[in-house]
Scaffold this motif. Structure first.
Motif, PDB file in Angstrom:
ATOM      1  N   SER A  40       0.834  -1.204   0.000  1.00  0.00           N
ATOM      2  CA  SER A  40       0.000   0.000   0.000  1.00  0.00           C
ATOM      3  C   SER A  40       0.869   1.255   0.000  1.00  0.00           C
ATOM      4  O   SER A  40       2.079   1.190   0.236  1.00  0.00           O
ATOM      5  N   ASP A  41       0.226   2.399  -0.219  1.00  0.00           N
ATOM      6  CA  ASP A  41       0.959   3.662  -0.307  1.00  0.00           C
ATOM      7  C   ASP A  41       1.170   4.340   1.047  1.00  0.00           C
ATOM      8  O   ASP A  41       2.001   5.224   1.180  1.00  0.00           O
ATOM      9  N   SER A  98       4.123  11.167   5.810  1.00  0.00           N
ATOM     10  CA  SER A  98       4.512  12.264   4.921  1.00  0.00           C
ATOM     11  C   SER A  98       5.949  12.694   5.182  1.00  0.00           C
ATOM     12  O   SER A  98       6.732  12.888   4.240  1.00  0.00           O
ATOM     13  N   LEU A  99       6.299  12.853   6.459  1.00  0.00           N
ATOM     14  CA  LEU A  99       7.662  13.239   6.816  1.00  0.00           C
ATOM     15  C   LEU A  99       8.669  12.218   6.306  1.00  0.00           C
ATOM     16  O   LEU A  99       9.681  12.576   5.678  1.00  0.00           O
ATOM     17  N   ALA A 100       8.401  10.936   6.571  1.00  0.00           N
ATOM     18  CA  ALA A 100       9.337   9.879   6.185  1.00  0.00           C
ATOM     19  C   ALA A 100       9.507   9.817   4.669  1.00  0.00           C
ATOM     20  O   ALA A 100      10.635   9.749   4.158  1.00  0.00           O
ATOM     21  N   LYS A 101       8.409   9.870   3.952  1.00  0.00           N
ATOM     22  CA  LYS A 101       8.496   9.737   2.501  1.00  0.00           C
ATOM     23  C   LYS A 101       9.150  10.958   1.858  1.00  0.00           C
ATOM     24  O   LYS A 101       9.924  10.826   0.900  1.00  0.00           O
ATOM     25  N   ASP A 102       8.862  12.142   2.379  1.00  0.00           N
ATOM     26  CA  ASP A 102       9.501  13.347   1.849  1.00  0.00           C
ATOM     27  C   ASP A 102      11.014  13.261   1.995  1.00  0.00           C
ATOM     28  O   ASP A 102      11.763  13.616   1.075  1.00  0.00           O
ATOM     29  N   ARG A 103      11.471  12.798   3.152  1.00  0.00           N
ATOM     30  CA  ARG A 103      12.911  12.697   3.383  1.00  0.00           C
ATOM     31  C   ARG A 103      13.544  11.610   2.526  1.00  0.00           C
ATOM     32  O   ARG A 103      14.595  11.806   1.905  1.00  0.00           O
ATOM     33  N   HIS A 111      14.441   3.437  -2.361  1.00  0.00           N
ATOM     34  CA  HIS A 111      13.495   3.137  -3.424  1.00  0.00           C
ATOM     35  C   HIS A 111      12.220   2.541  -2.819  1.00  0.00           C
ATOM     36  O   HIS A 111      12.279   1.526  -2.114  1.00  0.00           O
ATOM     37  N   PHE A 112      11.079   3.168  -3.078  1.00  0.00           N
ATOM     38  CA  PHE A 112       9.793   2.653  -2.628  1.00  0.00           C
ATOM     39  C   PHE A 112       9.219   1.758  -3.719  1.00  0.00           C
ATOM     40  O   PHE A 112       9.122   2.168  -4.878  1.00  0.00           O
ATOM     41  N   ILE A 113       8.849   0.547  -3.342  1.00  0.00           N
ATOM     42  CA  ILE A 113       8.307  -0.423  -4.288  1.00  0.00           C
ATOM     43  C   ILE A 113       6.962  -0.922  -3.778  1.00  0.00           C
ATOM     44  O   ILE A 113       6.841  -1.346  -2.623  1.00  0.00           O
ATOM     45  N   LYS A 114       5.952  -0.856  -4.640  1.00  0.00           N
ATOM     46  CA  LYS A 114       4.619  -1.330  -4.261  1.00  0.00           C
ATOM     47  C   LYS A 114       4.478  -2.789  -4.686  1.00  0.00           C
ATOM     48  O   LYS A 114       4.341  -3.109  -5.866  1.00  0.00           O
ATOM     49  N   ASP A 115       4.553  -3.671  -3.689  1.00  0.00           N
ATOM     50  CA  ASP A 115       4.484  -5.115  -3.952  1.00  0.00           C
ATOM     51  C   ASP A 115       4.205  -5.822  -2.629  1.00  0.00           C
ATOM     52  O   ASP A 115       4.375  -5.237  -1.554  1.00  0.00           O
ATOM     53  N   SER A 116       3.773  -7.064  -2.716  1.00  0.00           N
ATOM     54  CA  SER A 116       3.523  -7.880  -1.532  1.00  0.00           C
ATOM     55  C   SER A 116       4.450  -9.082  -1.557  1.00  0.00           C
ATOM     56  O   SER A 116       4.404  -9.888  -2.500  1.00  0.00           O
ATOM     57  N   ILE A 117       5.292  -9.197  -0.548  1.00  0.00           N
ATOM     58  CA  ILE A 117       6.265 -10.289  -0.494  1.00  0.00           C
ATOM     59  C   ILE A 117       5.617 -11.523   0.122  1.00  0.00           C
ATOM     60  O   ILE A 117       5.036 -11.474   1.202  1.00  0.00           O
ATOM     61  N   SER A 118       5.735 -12.646  -0.573  1.00  0.00           N
ATOM     62  CA  SER A 118       5.153 -13.900  -0.091  1.00  0.00           C
ATOM     63  C   SER A 118       6.160 -14.755   0.662  1.00  0.00           C
ATOM     64  O   SER A 118       5.806 -15.448   1.620  1.00  0.00           O
ATOM     65  N   GLU A 119       7.415 -14.718   0.249  1.00  0.00           N
ATOM     66  CA  GLU A 119       8.437 -15.511   0.934  1.00  0.00           C
ATOM     67  C   GLU A 119       9.831 -14.974   0.649  1.00  0.00           C
ATOM     68  O   GLU A 119      10.047 -14.239  -0.320  1.00  0.00           O
TER      69      GLU A 119
END
Length: 377
Positions: A40-41, A98-103, A111-119
């Motif tokens: 999630s974002d 917001s603070l964390a992502k801005d920094r 690098h922010f990656i939108k994914d779900s880790i299964s294993e």
């Protein structure tokens, strides 16, 4: 070919982002590549974090409100307490995200990656999701679900629903928060109202349970409405925000899933204080220790947890799991027989053994003796 990084943080919540910020602030890791993977974002205000600390800390720019005094209430007690030298501070999750992502997004090595880790395959050091990701070490916030069926550990749920309400008249004292109000309880359970006044006309009011079971959402609504009308004397109000949550309070050893290649973080790493559910400041301490360990050539999880305080929490949880009706009595002794300074120092796991014993004697009950022997040392 999998995307490759030095460190991968699985989960972009409190633990993952605090850890990422620690790495970002330390020049030692400037040449390392980091990935923060989450499905999630994390932009909405989905929770409120509160903590106490002395003076100014690392989060002053996003402190929404703070208090220097509080109160604890039961049907027979009204205790006011001053927090000096501490302050009780509140952070809204949307401000933290917001603070964390801005920094972090301003840096080339995060690098922010939108994914779900299964294993995670520790042989190949590859994490599998919609894509594959390789790293030299993983920090993993995914929770081991076996705690739900473990017979050796105690398990309570801190579950709650809160409303931010706004009134037309001046109802609240914005300088004093309510830690626990036991005047209204649900059946024979450990349940209470928690209140953070944000102004004279606005407050966050939560009805909270520490119980071995969950409940229907309508129960929270009923209890909140009863508290607002009967104990605050408010008939007309507007609900501007709602939050609901469930926090496991357990002595289950999540941290035993740590390996040389994977460090479990957050709830998944036993970072949440088992007896209270507080996590924000404990996370701050744990992330600092992780970096200290890496720089010293040790495993990141080395000496992250204090076994003495985990034992104390295990005893408390055992008592309350077996005797859930005792919550009001236990917390009443805790707050009335100890100084606020010692209480907060104890909950921060910074007290000496002699200070611990003083607090334990203040809670004395035969049920604690039974749990002492059940949980061992």
């Amino acid at each position: 070919m999998p995307d490759s990084f030095d460190y991968i943080i699985i989960g972009g919540g409190l633990a993952g982002l605090q850890l990422a910020l620690r790495f970002a602030e330390d020049p030692y890791f400037n040449n390392k590549q980091f990935a923060i993977i989450d499905p999630s974002d994390k932009t909405e205000n989905d929770k409120t974090w509160c903590f106490w600390e002395k003076g100014k800390g690392n989060w002053e720019s996003i402190i929404y409100k703070s208090w220097e005094s509080g109160r604890f209430l039961t049907s027979s007690k009204y205790l006011k307490f001053q927090l000096e030298p501490y302050k009780y501070k509140m952070i809204r999750s949307e401000d933290f995200y917001s603070l964390a992502k801005d920094r972090l997004q301003s840096l080339n090595n995060f690098h922010f990656i939108k994914d779900s880790i299964s294993e995670i395959d520790e042989t190949t050091m590859i994490a599998h999701g919609a894509k594959q990701y390789q790293a030299t070490h993983f920090f993993d916030s995914r929770i081991n679900p076996s705690y739900l069926k473990d017979k050796k550990s105690s398990l309570l749920y801190q579950h709650f629903k809160g409303w931010i309400i706004e009134t037309d008249s001046n109802i609240f004292d914005p300088d004093q928060f309510t830690m626990m109000d036991y005047r209204l309880k649900h059946n024979n359970s450990t349940s209470f109202t928690y209140m953070l006044p944000l102004s004279r006309t606005k407050a966050l009011i939560e009805f909270t349970f520490f119980t071995p079971y969950l409940t229907e959402e309508s129960v929270y609504d009923e209890m909140l409405m009863s508290y607002i009308k009967e104990y605050l004397g408010v008939d007309q109000f507007h609900i501007s925000e709602t939050e609901i949550g469930v926090i496991p309070m357990t002595d289950f050893p999540f941290h035993k899933d740590n390996t040389p290649s994977i460090t479990k973080i957050g709830t998944a790493g036993s970072w949440v204080k088992g007896s209270t559910g507080y996590s924000f400041k404990h996370t701050e301490k744990k992330t600092a220790k992780i970096l200290e360990n890496i720089k010293a050539g040790k495993e990141p999880s080395y000496e992250l947890l204090n076994s003495r305080f985990r034992w104390y929490d295990a005893i408390f949880l055992d008592v309350l799991t077996r005797n859930n009706e005792m919550g009001e009595e236990i917390f009443s002794k805790f707050y009335s027989k100890n100084s606020t300074k010692n209480i907060l120092k104890y909950l921060d796991e910074e007290t000496s053994l002699s200070e611990d014993l003083k607090i334990m004697f203040s809670l004395f009950d035969v049920e604690f003796i039974k749990s002492f022997f059940r949980k061992g040392i």
